[in-house]
Scaffold this motif. Sequence first.
Motif, PDB file in Angstrom:
ATOM      1  N   GLY B  66       0.786  -1.241   0.000  1.00  0.00           N
ATOM      2  CA  GLY B  66       0.000   0.000   0.000  1.00  0.00           C
ATOM      3  C   GLY B  66       0.809   1.277   0.000  1.00  0.00           C
ATOM      4  N   VAL B  67       2.118   1.185  -0.211  1.00  0.00           N
ATOM      5  CA  VAL B  67       2.961   2.389  -0.233  1.00  0.00           C
ATOM      6  C   VAL B  67       2.679   3.201  -1.503  1.00  0.00           C
ATOM      7  N   TYR B 138       3.645   6.947   2.654  1.00  0.00           N
ATOM      8  CA  TYR B 138       4.362   7.565   1.540  1.00  0.00           C
ATOM      9  C   TYR B 138       5.836   7.157   1.537  1.00  0.00           C
ATOM     10  N   ASN B 139       6.408   7.204   0.358  1.00  0.00           N
ATOM     11  CA  ASN B 139       7.827   6.882   0.181  1.00  0.00           C
ATOM     12  C   ASN B 139       8.395   7.788  -0.898  1.00  0.00           C
ATOM     13  N   GLN B 163      15.832   5.190  -0.597  1.00  0.00           N
ATOM     14  CA  GLN B 163      14.415   5.469  -0.480  1.00  0.00           C
ATOM     15  C   GLN B 163      14.162   5.746   0.979  1.00  0.00           C
ATOM     16  N   GLU B 164      13.220   6.646   1.235  1.00  0.00           N
ATOM     17  CA  GLU B 164      12.820   6.913   2.616  1.00  0.00           C
ATOM     18  C   GLU B 164      11.301   6.874   2.674  1.00  0.00           C
ATOM     19  N   GLY B 165      10.793   5.932   3.468  1.00  0.00           N
ATOM     20  CA  GLY B 165       9.362   5.847   3.686  1.00  0.00           C
ATOM     21  C   GLY B 165       8.999   6.641   4.922  1.00  0.00           C
ATOM     22  N   MET B 182       7.926  -3.217   7.701  1.00  0.00           N
ATOM     23  CA  MET B 182       8.935  -2.759   6.746  1.00  0.00           C
ATOM     24  C   MET B 182      10.303  -3.367   7.064  1.00  0.00           C
ATOM     25  N   LEU B 183      10.607  -3.528   8.346  1.00  0.00           N
ATOM     26  CA  LEU B 183      11.874  -4.186   8.683  1.00  0.00           C
ATOM     27  C   LEU B 183      11.898  -5.596   8.107  1.00  0.00           C
TER      28      LEU B 183
END
Lengths: 477, 477
Positions: B66-67, B138-139, B163-165, B182-183
């Motif tokens: 869902g990002v 968001y990312n 990338q940074e979410g 996410m990890l």
Amino acid sequence: MAKDKKLVESITSMDVDFAQWYTDVVKKAELCDYASVKGCMVIKPAGYAIWENIQKELDSRFKETGVENVYMPLFIPESLLEKEKDHVEGFAPEVAWVTHGGLDPLQERLCVRPTSETLFCDFYAKDIHSYRDLPKVYNQWCSVVRWEKTTRPFLRSREFLWQEGHTAHATAEEAEERTIQMLNLYADFCEEVLAIPVVRGQKTDKEKFAGAEATYTIESLMHDGKALQSGTSHNFGDGFARAFDIQYAAKDNSLQYVHQTSWGMTTRMIGAIIMVHGDDNGLVLPPRIAPTQVVIVPVQMQKEGVLDKAFEIKAALKGFKVKVDDTDKSPGWKFSESEMRGIPVRVEIGPRDMVNNEAVLVRRDTHEKITVSLDNIAEEVEKLLDTIQHDMLEKARAHRDAHTYVATDLDSFVDTVNNKPGFVKAMWCGCQECEDKIKELTAATSRCMPFEQEQLSDKCVCCGKPATKMVYWGRAY
Amino acid sequence: MAKDKKLVESITSMDVDFAQWYTDVVKKAELCDYASVKGCMVIKPAGYAIWENIQKELDSRFKETGVENVYMPLFIPESLLEKEKDHVEGFAPEVAWVTHGGLDPLQERLCVRPTSETLFCDFYAKDIHSYRDLPKVYNQWCSVVRWEKTTRPFLRSREFLWQEGHTAHATAEEAEERTIQMLNLYADFCEEVLAIPVVRGQKTDKEKFAGAEATYTIESLMHDGKALQSGTSHNFGDGFARAFDIQYAAKDNSLQYVHQTSWGMTTRMIGAIIMVHGDDNGLVLPPRIAPTQVVIVPVQMQKEGVLDKAFEIKAALKGFKVKVDDTDKSPGWKFSESEMRGIPVRVEIGPRDMVNNEAVLVRRDTHEKITVSLDNIAEEVEKLLDTIQHDMLEKARAHRDAHTYVATDLDSFVDTVNNKPGFVKAMWCGCQECEDKIKELTAATSRCMPFEQEQLSDKCVCCGKPATKMVYWGRAY
């Protein structure tokens, strides 16, 4: 019903105030937002998804021609930017300068790249030795910064996203060939994917890129009759190679300068999509670039089987980008919202349609409603998406052609620019004085000398001296 | 033959000087190069193609959860960076400052983003109003800048890609769930795609991210026994929300602070691939991340039919990423080069093979040669790529496990760190004094408190007080 219409009613009509209409669409379609940093933007998911599709399509077309992607640093030391005289004059006044790293002042200040010719040249000077190392056909996807005074979302901002291709070739012919190849690639992409017709041509010396021998451009016409430079491709000859000492050993062992090109397309194309295709209901996206191509809106969603049928239709439409809007908003609101977001096809399905084994397809571009049997909905949707893609290009072309005028004397030129927004085709003697005068009189600039030349008259529209070129003129974004 | 070997001979052996070996591989495999800007790198086509594959794979895994991708500005006004106290303390000493735009000094200086928590918070504060606006997942893919004093290609540079979410949630539970999700996504990606086994765990307070309530990490072990932090996921609780006033109206109309997370993975993973899998012949790429999976080298290329056969094999291998090396280099040179570049499978085909309707497959990871019939070469290659992918993970896991030690008292701890490069598992009381002392004595840091805890003893390895956690320690990049 008042609530259902609110979304649409809050858009200014494009005929009343085109600039405000544009800003409204950008905001209401949730494409981007202003950031706390003046002149910079936040590209929101709906806007970024369009950019991702542009990237995917362009990148694959690039790679088919042998382009390789790389990444160059964000910063350019001041001394490096200064190596090519015309280039630094063109860019130094509008760059952002980094003067401190951590707590310490830098020995040499660094500019945030406004474009990366100098970085690629610096790299090529170290990396190219022999004819075996050529050609280099590199590209990067990145952001660049230009300290603009007035900004508009997507069209002109202090930071924007783009790709910049930078190539090095053994011969002048090969460089020119690549320059034209990439311009045509951009043009085909605009027409085939974005449904935006373009004029292909060359910039005048006054309008060419800082440091280039020749700049080629594609120019498109927005709905309000203003032009938008949509992609450029530059042939540098061996100018940068001489400034940066990029030489290679040829087969005969002689040392030769390379010949270079660069070419770029940016997030401003999202602005072009809005301004070419949009209407008073919001964004209109060509199917080939739309992040969502089909939205399915269940009507009387609470009735048994309706939502299941919506997801059945979604399953039948695999291969397309489809969403079911199963939120608790009213159907009317969902209709408005899907129009605002520019989704090419809306499928409406309710209990009555189910009885008839039908659904209603609604075209975003024409609002036309088409009742289709559920048995062959995939074929119908596919056909409809193709038709929409085709029709959007033709509609934009017809609009462009209807707003392209000819002027053979200065009075009619000025009158046309002032009263008939669009392109003006007119002959030109080739001297910058006439370009300057026309700009002063009308705020129109030379957009390009099109590859397809016409002999409209034998005299310059401005000075009356013998004409050398037909030029497209226009006020531009 | 001397010329054929030159490419390989110029690499330092990894057992002689691992750091020099690393630099040699980066250079000879043409992954990246130093730029004129100190501490910044040029990522060359072979390196960038690996990054593109990392992006493609991660991005698709993100989107399945869902990002949505967005883009935030490059610059952060100083006042915005300062809003969260711990965060600014952590980052201000290592940021680059822009002080001039064009010819004019800026009213407020801007830092080049070292990470974008503050920008996302600033945006969320304006964009989030109601529980209906949540979650935001968001990312962005971008470059960030940290003014490091000592740099190494891919591992530590002043600018790197990542990338940074950044997410915002209604509840603490949902934020924690996303942080862990996410990890685990990063961990699965490392193991399934990069063939790099990781330890999943939590950072101690000393090592956690500036401004985070909890930082989770995956830690991998390089061939030389040093650890590499390979991906992190942070739970911010409502700390940033309070600093930036990000509130939403809950269903009961009460105003609540959101709970936030952020998570990132960077181009340093290219360094990890090199240091986990590489050998004295160069790079060794796992098939699932290799830009070229199979190189076909025609032997006695001048003989009739050999080159045609090579391209026939390429056609038979459609679905894989295959290149035919038809350059005019010698076969020996081509073999060395394909090994240096880490291509998982080499296919050798010559006149004798053709007579036997065979080809030779050479594994990059083991150098094993396998003769296969041309009739089923596609199946054989597919099987072999799967085997290589599997074996590379198992080999790395065996190496990691063989270099993971246990220490239950300080003397043996110090001895292990000094003499047996690798992870040391040891119990810890939970106080920072012991972490500081261990770092001072050994230069090892706490890598993580693994999710899979073991009770090695009941006393802290450093102070002997009651232990609360088992910790992985190690010297790290």
